[in-house]
Design a protein around this motif. Sequence first.
Motif, PDB file in Angstrom:
ATOM      1  N   THR A 195      33.854  22.014 -22.693  1.00 48.06           N
ATOM      2  CA  THR A 195      34.919  21.129 -22.857  1.00 48.06           C
ATOM      3  C   THR A 195      35.464  20.448 -21.530  1.00 48.06           C
ATOM      4  O   THR A 195      35.432  20.930 -20.428  1.00 48.06           O
ATOM      5  CB  THR A 195      36.252  22.161 -23.098  1.00 48.06           C
ATOM      6  OG1 THR A 195      35.806  22.673 -24.376  1.00 48.06           O
ATOM      7  CG2 THR A 195      37.643  21.187 -23.271  1.00 48.06           C
TER       8      THR A 195
ATOM      9  N   THR B 118      33.658  26.347 -23.575  1.00 51.45           N
ATOM     10  CA  THR B 118      34.689  26.377 -24.459  1.00 51.45           C
ATOM     11  C   THR B 118      35.164  27.814 -24.773  1.00 51.45           C
ATOM     12  O   THR B 118      36.144  28.172 -25.093  1.00 51.45           O
ATOM     13  CB  THR B 118      34.119  25.557 -25.889  1.00 51.45           C
ATOM     14  OG1 THR B 118      33.947  24.219 -25.247  1.00 51.45           O
ATOM     15  CG2 THR B 118      35.085  25.535 -26.759  1.00 51.45           C
TER      16      THR B 118
ATOM     17  N   THR C 200      42.562  16.695 -22.116  1.00 52.20           N
ATOM     18  CA  THR C 200      41.132  16.923 -22.540  1.00 52.20           C
ATOM     19  C   THR C 200      40.577  15.680 -22.924  1.00 52.20           C
ATOM     20  O   THR C 200      41.381  14.827 -23.429  1.00 52.20           O
ATOM     21  CB  THR C 200      40.829  18.008 -23.674  1.00 52.20           C
ATOM     22  OG1 THR C 200      39.578  18.488 -23.673  1.00 52.20           O
ATOM     23  CG2 THR C 200      41.866  17.709 -24.726  1.00 52.20           C
TER      24      THR C 200
END
Length: 186
Positions: free
Chosen positions: A71, A44, A3
Amino acid sequence: MSTVSPSGTPMAAGPLTRAVLEIDEYASTLGWDQPARLFALVDTERLRADEPQLAAQLGLEEEGGAVAPLTPVEQDEIPAGTPLDEFLGTIAWPGAVAGCALTVERLMLPPSAEASVPDHLDEAALASWVAGHPERQEVRMTVAVLRDGARESALRLREKDAAGEVLTGSGLVPGLAEALAATFEA
């Protein structure tokens, strides 16, 4: 998968702008002369609900914590030597993916130099000509699209490599945005 870490993007920015700037900041930590990178953009809250273990692995806070609405999740490397347009033509995103983003480095010329481009150059000859041009600029482009058609881009010049110098806008790289949007067409 990895991420992108939070970057302190201004809270007033919309979710897609925040995601693009977060990816740009992540790419800036890797330095220049990097390969193109592809990201899935996931909601998210949906990620937290559907994949709590993955959300925890990605460092997303529990309910009530302040996290970005989207995200970015980096995908596997783009195969070396594969033209970007051909690669993008092979992508089909699952329904859980709200959008996608790509960061890529290119050489660009200012508009004033476009009139001097020789006619009838093939792609390789044009790339070589641009690489040798004294006004060329290296730029990192981060382009994102959502399934609903929303688009955003960030441009960072190598000679002005600072977060405060990043230019954003929805129409900065329309061709790449079109190519990314096409990955959602069934």
